[in-house]
Design an enzyme around this catalytic site. Structure first.
Site, PDB file in Angstrom:
ATOM      1  N   SER A 148       0.864  -1.188   0.000  1.00 18.48           N
ATOM      2  CA  SER A 148       0.000   0.000   0.000  1.00 18.48           C
ATOM      3  C   SER A 148       0.895   1.230   0.000  1.00 18.48           C
ATOM      4  O   SER A 148       1.997   1.200   0.578  1.00 18.48           O
ATOM      5  CB  SER A 148      -0.874   0.011   1.252  1.00 18.48           C
ATOM      6  OG  SER A 148      -1.494   1.271   1.387  1.00 18.48           O
ATOM      7  N   TYR A 161      -1.520  -0.934  10.178  1.00 17.41           N
ATOM      8  CA  TYR A 161      -1.564  -1.239   8.738  1.00 17.41           C
ATOM      9  C   TYR A 161      -0.305  -0.706   8.036  1.00 17.41           C
ATOM     10  O   TYR A 161       0.311  -1.410   7.224  1.00 17.41           O
ATOM     11  CB  TYR A 161      -2.828  -0.614   8.159  1.00 17.41           C
ATOM     12  CG  TYR A 161      -3.108  -0.914   6.710  1.00 17.41           C
ATOM     13  CD1 TYR A 161      -3.611  -2.149   6.312  1.00 17.41           C
ATOM     14  CD2 TYR A 161      -2.904   0.054   5.724  1.00 17.41           C
ATOM     15  CE1 TYR A 161      -3.896  -2.415   4.983  1.00 17.41           C
ATOM     16  CE2 TYR A 161      -3.187  -0.198   4.396  1.00 17.41           C
ATOM     17  CZ  TYR A 161      -3.686  -1.434   4.025  1.00 17.41           C
ATOM     18  OH  TYR A 161      -3.969  -1.683   2.699  1.00 17.41           O
TER      19      TYR A 161
HETATM   20  P1  NAP Z   1     -11.054  -6.707   0.554  1.00 23.79           P
HETATM   21  O1  NAP Z   1     -12.063  -6.375  -0.485  1.00 23.79           O
HETATM   22  O2  NAP Z   1     -11.367  -6.430   1.980  1.00 23.79           O
HETATM   23  O3  NAP Z   1     -10.655  -8.273   0.391  1.00 23.79           O
HETATM   24  C1  NAP Z   1      -9.727  -8.847   1.273  1.00 23.79           C
HETATM   25  C2  NAP Z   1      -9.428 -10.263   0.876  1.00 23.79           C
HETATM   26  O4  NAP Z   1      -8.479 -10.790   1.822  1.00 23.79           O
HETATM   27  C3  NAP Z   1     -10.657 -11.171   0.930  1.00 23.79           C
HETATM   28  O5  NAP Z   1     -10.596 -12.071  -0.159  1.00 23.79           O
HETATM   29  C4  NAP Z   1     -10.479 -11.928   2.242  1.00 23.79           C
HETATM   30  O6  NAP Z   1     -11.004 -13.234   2.190  1.00 23.79           O
HETATM   31  C5  NAP Z   1      -8.960 -12.016   2.331  1.00 23.79           C
HETATM   32  N1  NAP Z   1      -8.501 -12.228   3.698  1.00 23.79           N
HETATM   33  C6  NAP Z   1      -8.696 -11.428   4.782  1.00 23.79           C
HETATM   34  N2  NAP Z   1      -8.120 -11.969   5.875  1.00 23.79           N
HETATM   35  C7  NAP Z   1      -7.558 -13.144   5.468  1.00 23.79           C
HETATM   36  C8  NAP Z   1      -6.822 -14.167   6.131  1.00 23.79           C
HETATM   37  N3  NAP Z   1      -6.531 -14.122   7.443  1.00 23.79           N
HETATM   38  N4  NAP Z   1      -6.398 -15.225   5.411  1.00 23.79           N
HETATM   39  C9  NAP Z   1      -6.671 -15.306   4.093  1.00 23.79           C
HETATM   40  N5  NAP Z   1      -7.367 -14.384   3.408  1.00 23.79           N
HETATM   41  C10 NAP Z   1      -7.805 -13.318   4.086  1.00 23.79           C
HETATM   42  O7  NAP Z   1      -9.670  -5.982   0.274  1.00 23.79           O
HETATM   43  P2  NAP Z   1      -9.077  -5.235  -1.033  1.00 23.79           P
HETATM   44  O8  NAP Z   1      -9.435  -3.808  -0.948  1.00 23.79           O
HETATM   45  O9  NAP Z   1      -9.388  -6.014  -2.262  1.00 23.79           O
HETATM   46  O10 NAP Z   1      -7.514  -5.331  -0.695  1.00 23.79           O
HETATM   47  C11 NAP Z   1      -6.686  -6.371  -1.141  1.00 23.79           C
HETATM   48  C12 NAP Z   1      -5.241  -6.055  -0.794  1.00 23.79           C
HETATM   49  O11 NAP Z   1      -4.892  -4.776  -1.322  1.00 23.79           O
HETATM   50  C13 NAP Z   1      -4.975  -5.971   0.715  1.00 23.79           C
HETATM   51  O12 NAP Z   1      -3.696  -6.497   0.992  1.00 23.79           O
HETATM   52  C14 NAP Z   1      -5.007  -4.481   0.977  1.00 23.79           C
HETATM   53  O13 NAP Z   1      -4.253  -4.127   2.111  1.00 23.79           O
HETATM   54  C15 NAP Z   1      -4.395  -3.955  -0.299  1.00 23.79           C
HETATM   55  N6  NAP Z   1      -4.727  -2.553  -0.580  1.00 23.79           N
HETATM   56  C16 NAP Z   1      -6.004  -2.164  -0.836  1.00 23.79           C
HETATM   57  C17 NAP Z   1      -6.271  -0.827  -1.100  1.00 23.79           C
HETATM   58  C18 NAP Z   1      -7.642  -0.308  -1.426  1.00 23.79           C
HETATM   59  O14 NAP Z   1      -7.780   0.906  -1.608  1.00 23.79           O
HETATM   60  N7  NAP Z   1      -8.660  -1.165  -1.516  1.00 23.79           N
HETATM   61  C19 NAP Z   1      -5.221   0.110  -1.081  1.00 23.79           C
HETATM   62  C20 NAP Z   1      -3.944  -0.320  -0.809  1.00 23.79           C
HETATM   63  C21 NAP Z   1      -3.713  -1.645  -0.567  1.00 23.79           C
HETATM   64  P3  NAP Z   1     -12.446 -13.706   2.790  1.00 23.79           P
HETATM   65  O15 NAP Z   1     -13.188 -14.198   1.614  1.00 23.79           O
HETATM   66  O16 NAP Z   1     -12.134 -14.793   3.724  1.00 23.79           O
HETATM   67  O17 NAP Z   1     -13.083 -12.529   3.461  1.00 23.79           O
END
Ligand code: NAP
Length: 253
Positions: A148, A161
């Protein structure tokens, strides 16, 4: 028979592929020809992702679902054993699973810190470890870790985070150095604000404020990250390792 795609014949694993960025990455890797293992913490969590992969044109890679909690070493071991017994190998590892537990530092408990580090940083360590020998043996293997911009800039309310994502950069650079001799590359993709469930939870005034700071005048889409991951997994990125590629519409330039 369809033409060979850039990632045809490769096996990929995308953690946290049930929705958001992980789902887009899994579908994009399959569209580029890779066979993709998609994970969720819940049985059935990746059904829609696997269905989306199944709807891709003929010649695309197949999608399969696995259950894993990356914060749990035994769960990671079991998942890796299952994948390797079935696929025999792994060339592309995308550590995407991540969580937030935001709060100002004065109110943040050690449990909030441990939970976020446990999934976002220790989880990546565990998954990389479970596949390290396989990846080291595979030809042209790739690790892409989803970080991130907050891991670079820090962010009020996200001490846990930001620490997890900053740690991920150090972890990735060190892996890149240790495994470069085996032809394995390891990089971080650092998204800015991407429209997913994770960011939908933010209050509207914070979302409005962030949009004003994005020179390209839009929030990112999961596909913006997916395209970058496909690039890093492809031939065009074979001389790139240990890097953090920021994909944020110019927000933190
Ligand atoms: P999201 O929609 O909340 O999805 C999170 C995913 O992670 C889900 O598939 C969830 O699976 C899985 N997960 C959570 N805890 C877990 C665990 N203990 N073991 C295995 N899987 C787990 O998140 P997103 O926005 O797509 O983000 C994805 C990645 O991008 C993350 O690493 C986040 O930090 C990074 N990121 C996102 C943003 C943003 O703006 N969205 C910005 C910077 C970085 P379940 O099906 O089990 O819930």
């Amino acid at each position: 028979m369809s033409q060979s795609l850039p990632l045809s014949g490769k096996t990929a694993l995308v953690t946290g592929a049930s929705r958001g960025i992980g789902r887009a990455v899994a579908v994009a890797l399959a569209a580029a020809g890779a066979s993709v293992y998609c994970t969720s913490t819940k049985a059935g969590g990746c059904d829609e992702t696997v269905a989306a992969i199944g709807a891709l044109p003929a010649g695309s890679g197949k999608g399969r679902a696995l259950v894993v909690d990356v914060a749990d070493a035994a769960s990671v071991e079991a998942m890796a054993k299952h994948l390797l017994a079935e696929a025999g190998t792994l060339e592309l590892l995308v550590n995407n699973a991540g969580i937030t537990r935001d709060g100002l530092f004065l109110r943040m408990g050690a449990d909030d810190f441990d939970a976020v580090i446990g999934t976002n940083l220790r989880g990546v360590f565990l998954v990389c470890k479970a596949f390290s020998r396989t990846l080291a043996k595979a030809k042209g293997a790739r690790i892409v870790n989803i970080g991130s911009v907050v891991g670079i800039t820090g962010n009020a309310g996200q001490v846990n985070y930001a620490a997890s994502k900053a740690g991920l950069i150090g972890l990735t650079k060190s892996l890149a150095q240790e495994f470069a001799g085996r032809g394995l590359t390891a990089n971080v993709v650092a998204p800015g604000f991407i429209a997913t469930d994770m960011t939908a939870a933010l209050p509207q005034e914070i979302r409005d404020g962030m949009l004003k700071n994005i020179p390209l005048s839009r929030f990112g889409a999961p596909d913006d990250i997916a395209k970058t991951v496909v690039f890093l997994c492809g031939d065009g990125a074979s001389y790139i390792t240990g890097q953090t590629l920021v994909v944020d519409g110019g927000m933190t330039m």
